[in-house]
Design an enzyme around this catalytic site. Structure first.
Site, PDB file in Angstrom:
ATOM      1  N   GLU A 263       0.893  -1.180   0.000  1.00  0.00           N
ATOM      2  CA  GLU A 263       0.000   0.000   0.000  1.00  0.00           C
ATOM      3  C   GLU A 263       0.917   1.211   0.000  1.00  0.00           C
ATOM      4  O   GLU A 263       1.671   1.434   0.941  1.00  0.00           O
ATOM      5  CB  GLU A 263      -0.913  -0.037   1.232  1.00  0.00           C
ATOM      6  CG  GLU A 263      -2.069   0.945   1.101  1.00  0.00           C
ATOM      7  CD  GLU A 263      -1.723   2.335   1.563  1.00  0.00           C
ATOM      8  OE1 GLU A 263      -1.252   3.141   0.729  1.00  0.00           O
ATOM      9  OE2 GLU A 263      -1.908   2.619   2.758  1.00  0.00           O
ATOM     10  N   GLU A 400       3.370  13.048  -4.419  1.00  0.00           N
ATOM     11  CA  GLU A 400       2.798  12.918  -3.072  1.00  0.00           C
ATOM     12  C   GLU A 400       3.627  13.778  -2.111  1.00  0.00           C
ATOM     13  O   GLU A 400       4.807  13.505  -1.890  1.00  0.00           O
ATOM     14  CB  GLU A 400       2.825  11.454  -2.627  1.00  0.00           C
ATOM     15  CG  GLU A 400       2.115  11.262  -1.305  1.00  0.00           C
ATOM     16  CD  GLU A 400       2.051   9.798  -0.875  1.00  0.00           C
ATOM     17  OE1 GLU A 400       3.076   9.112  -0.932  1.00  0.00           O
ATOM     18  OE2 GLU A 400       0.957   9.368  -0.456  1.00  0.00           O
TER      19      GLU A 400
HETATM   20  P1  NAD Z   1       9.426   4.715   3.718  1.00  0.00           P
HETATM   21  O1  NAD Z   1       8.739   4.030   2.616  1.00  0.00           O
HETATM   22  O2  NAD Z   1      10.886   4.983   3.613  1.00  0.00           O
HETATM   23  O3  NAD Z   1       9.203   3.909   5.102  1.00  0.00           O
HETATM   24  C1  NAD Z   1       8.189   2.960   5.323  1.00  0.00           C
HETATM   25  C2  NAD Z   1       8.767   1.750   6.035  1.00  0.00           C
HETATM   26  O4  NAD Z   1       9.748   1.153   5.204  1.00  0.00           O
HETATM   27  C3  NAD Z   1       9.466   2.070   7.354  1.00  0.00           C
HETATM   28  O5  NAD Z   1       9.214   1.044   8.294  1.00  0.00           O
HETATM   29  C4  NAD Z   1      10.923   2.066   6.967  1.00  0.00           C
HETATM   30  O6  NAD Z   1      11.778   1.773   8.037  1.00  0.00           O
HETATM   31  C5  NAD Z   1      10.973   0.986   5.916  1.00  0.00           C
HETATM   32  N1  NAD Z   1      12.085   1.124   4.981  1.00  0.00           N
HETATM   33  C6  NAD Z   1      12.680   2.263   4.568  1.00  0.00           C
HETATM   34  N2  NAD Z   1      13.690   1.993   3.729  1.00  0.00           N
HETATM   35  C7  NAD Z   1      13.757   0.651   3.604  1.00  0.00           C
HETATM   36  C8  NAD Z   1      14.597  -0.235   2.878  1.00  0.00           C
HETATM   37  N3  NAD Z   1      15.587   0.205   2.117  1.00  0.00           N
HETATM   38  N4  NAD Z   1      14.350  -1.561   2.972  1.00  0.00           N
HETATM   39  C9  NAD Z   1      13.366  -2.024   3.749  1.00  0.00           C
HETATM   40  N5  NAD Z   1      12.560  -1.240   4.474  1.00  0.00           N
HETATM   41  C10 NAD Z   1      12.737   0.090   4.400  1.00  0.00           C
HETATM   42  O7  NAD Z   1       8.674   6.072   3.989  1.00  0.00           O
HETATM   43  P2  NAD Z   1       9.314   7.429   4.600  1.00  0.00           P
HETATM   44  O8  NAD Z   1      10.690   7.707   4.149  1.00  0.00           O
HETATM   45  O9  NAD Z   1       9.153   7.331   6.041  1.00  0.00           O
HETATM   46  O10 NAD Z   1       8.377   8.494   3.936  1.00  0.00           O
HETATM   47  C11 NAD Z   1       8.692   8.923   2.615  1.00  0.00           C
HETATM   48  C12 NAD Z   1       7.447   9.178   1.832  1.00  0.00           C
HETATM   49  O11 NAD Z   1       6.688   7.966   1.740  1.00  0.00           O
HETATM   50  C13 NAD Z   1       6.492  10.154   2.460  1.00  0.00           C
HETATM   51  O12 NAD Z   1       6.829  11.475   2.202  1.00  0.00           O
HETATM   52  C14 NAD Z   1       5.200   9.765   1.819  1.00  0.00           C
HETATM   53  O13 NAD Z   1       5.085  10.345   0.547  1.00  0.00           O
HETATM   54  C15 NAD Z   1       5.327   8.268   1.665  1.00  0.00           C
HETATM   55  N6  NAD Z   1       4.615   7.575   2.768  1.00  0.00           N
HETATM   56  C16 NAD Z   1       3.490   6.902   2.452  1.00  0.00           C
HETATM   57  C17 NAD Z   1       2.783   6.294   3.466  1.00  0.00           C
HETATM   58  C18 NAD Z   1       1.507   5.556   3.195  1.00  0.00           C
HETATM   59  O14 NAD Z   1       0.683   5.437   4.087  1.00  0.00           O
HETATM   60  N7  NAD Z   1       1.327   4.981   2.033  1.00  0.00           N
HETATM   61  C19 NAD Z   1       3.202   6.374   4.780  1.00  0.00           C
HETATM   62  C20 NAD Z   1       4.384   7.036   5.062  1.00  0.00           C
HETATM   63  C21 NAD Z   1       5.080   7.628   4.042  1.00  0.00           C
END
Ligand code: NAD
Length: 502
Positions: A263, A400
């Protein structure tokens, strides 16, 4: 009398180690990292920095619990009782959980108390209650055989979640995965761990056997990647950014081909036609749809596509509603809009406001960082912002932002509205505002989004599926369909021999 949440936050003693095999343990190498409060940038505590060795230990614990059958083959009624008891415990510990959630995410405490904790509890209760109402199948075989089609748990589920709604999103994944009999390793986002650790502890108190739910805190590139790559993980369920979601597909492809459900956020449009019946109600939905949780909602209504004839009236009404929202301290119960989760996310949102200037968007409201109260100068706050005259193909129209920023674009015809709505890489949600029921149906069908609201926005519940099309991902959280997604169908074909009854 209103509670003094600031005082209560000072006396919090959050659990901050890894939760493996039913116990809190430090990371194998003893490393830790800080978790900060978005309201003032202060350090709340340090959290164990789990890495591959810790993930391996958690997965092995989860796999051993699964293989033992202590939960995976437990009587359905027993699993039901445990999940319902966990729901009760979440509510009994509502204040503490809400405070842990708010202090780390920046959610207004009132929202954590009234929305996040009750929603998480409802997920566990709902899946628990569902368990003794689901039947398996008997296939129409020849009389000489009996074929059972049963749902079997998958094994070990890796749940990797973001920071915007830690309790709600985790429970959307944990509740159906556990209900189906799986074991789980949860990897919370690095800046929001504390409520999940407490939830895991409460799960043991509710009767969940040790090892069935483990929580590994840590960085994405370390703990997250190790979980994605682990050969004993049968499925990854992920919510977060598209870039990281795709990494999980790569991890799966490069290792054991585990299932992946993603998602990945959105750029959800409100589509407001010239025959919108109640423009005031629409304005309330538009304002709340983007400013709730300071815009950090995956399905947040970040685009307003409005017919040019109602643009001025709707914009004026939306600004009026937005100005009435109480911006403030996370820990003030009257606050309606509070902080952005982290300095990194704050910089990202402010960066987009700079891009908006370069793209000649008109700032109709907001547009700056602010400090809601003395003492919170180091907090991460951005004013509710409305950008008018946004080209749908501009970066503000397409990307986004994940902050309190609404992009307004006008259209002239129904066809143009649908074209603009679909002209995005995302497809998570949309709303359609019209009093013409036929138009509402046709537009709702034509918009490629996992959820379409008609004459409302952001009303939902665990009873309906949630997820996206296109770059918003695939797979669905919530509803009985999510329960199915944590199981695999098994055929048991039994030879009955001759048809004679003997
Ligand atoms: P992200 O995708 O980096 O983080 C989400 C999860 O993935 C966290 O638990 C994180 O630790 C993990 N993660 C990060 N890098 C990883 C990797 N290389 N391998 C495995 N797991 C990893 O999201 P973010 O950096 O916290 O936010 C960035 C952008 O993502 C936000 O600005 C927003 O646009 C989007 N976002 C979307 C949602 C949603 O509900 N769909 C939620 C948060 C952020």
């Amino acid at each position: 009398m209103a509670k003094n949440w600031v005082q209560q936050a000072k006396s919090l003693k959050p659990k901050n180690d890894l939760f493996i095999d039913g116990k809190f343990v430090p990371a194998a190498d003893g490393e830790r990292f800080e978790t900060l409060a978005p309201r003032d940038g202060s350090v709340i505590t340090t959290v164990a920095r789990g890495k591959a060795a810790d993930v391996d230990k958690a997965v092995k614990s989860a796999a051993a619990a699964f293989d033992s059958g202590v939960w995976s083959r437990a009587d359905v009624r027993h699993r039901q009782q445990v999940l319902i008891r966990l729901a009760e415990l979440l509510l009994e510990n509502k204040d503490e959980l809400a405070l842990l959630e708010s202090i780390e995410t920046g959610h207004p405490i009132g929202d954590s108390l009234n929305v996040d904790v009750p929603s998480a509890a409802r997920s566990f209760r709902w899946y628990g209650e569902a368990l003794d109402k689901i039947y398996d199948e008997i296939a129409p075989t020849p009389n000489s055989a009996l074929a059972l089609v049963t749902r079997e748990p998958l094994g070990v589920i890796g749940a990797v979640v973001p920071w915007n709604y830690p309790l709600i999103i985790s429970s959307w994944k944990l509740a159906p995965a556990l209900a189906a009999g799986n074991s789980v390793v949860l990897k919370p986002a690095e800046n929001t761990n504390l409520a999940s650790l407490r939830l895991a502890e409460l799960a043991i108190e509710a009767g969940l056997p040790a090892g069935v739910l483990n929580v590994v805190t840590g960085l994405g590139a370390e703990a997250g990647a190790a979980l994605g790559r682990h050969p004993q993980v049968d499925k990854i369920t992920f919510t977060g950014s598209p870039a990281v979601g795709r990494m999980f597909q790569e991890y799966a492809g490069q290792t054991n081909g585990k299932q992946v459900a993603l998602e990945l956020g959105g750029k959800s449009p409100h589509i407001v036609f010239d025959d919108v019946e109640d423009i005031e109600a629409c304005a309330v939905s538009v304002a709340w749809g983007i400013f709730y949780n300071a815009g950090q909602t995956c399905h947040g209504g970040s685009r307003l596509l409005v017919h040019e004839s109602v643009h001025d009236k709707l914009l004026e009404a939306t600004i009026r509603v937005a100005k009435s929202l109480k911006l403030g301290d996370t820990l003030d119960e009257s606050t309606q809009v509070s902080a952005i989760v982290s300095e990194k996310q704050l910089e990202r949102v402010l960066g987009y406001l700079e891009i908006a200037k370069q793209e000649n968007a008109k700032v109709a409201m907001g547009g700056s960082r602010f400090t809601p109260a003395a003492g919170l100068e180091n907090g991460y706050f951005v004013e509710p912002t409305i950008l008018d005259n946004v080209g749908n193909s501009s970066r503000i129209g397409q990307e986004e932002i994940f902050g309190p920023v609404l992009a307004v674009t006008t259209f002239k015809t129904v066809a143009e509205a649908v074209q603009l709505a679909n002209d995005t890489e995302y497809g998570l949600a949309a709303s359609v505002w019209t009093k013409d029921i036929s138009r509402a149906h046709k537009v709702a069908r034509a918009v490629r989004a996992g959820t379409v609201w008609v004459n409302t926005f952001d009303v939902a519940d665990i009873i309906v599926p949630f997820g996206g099309f296109k770059s918003s991902g695939f797979g669905r959280d919530r509803s009985l369909h999510a329960l199915d997604s944590y199981t695999a169908l098994k055929t048991t074909w039994i030879n009955l021999g001759s048809q004679e009854i003997s």
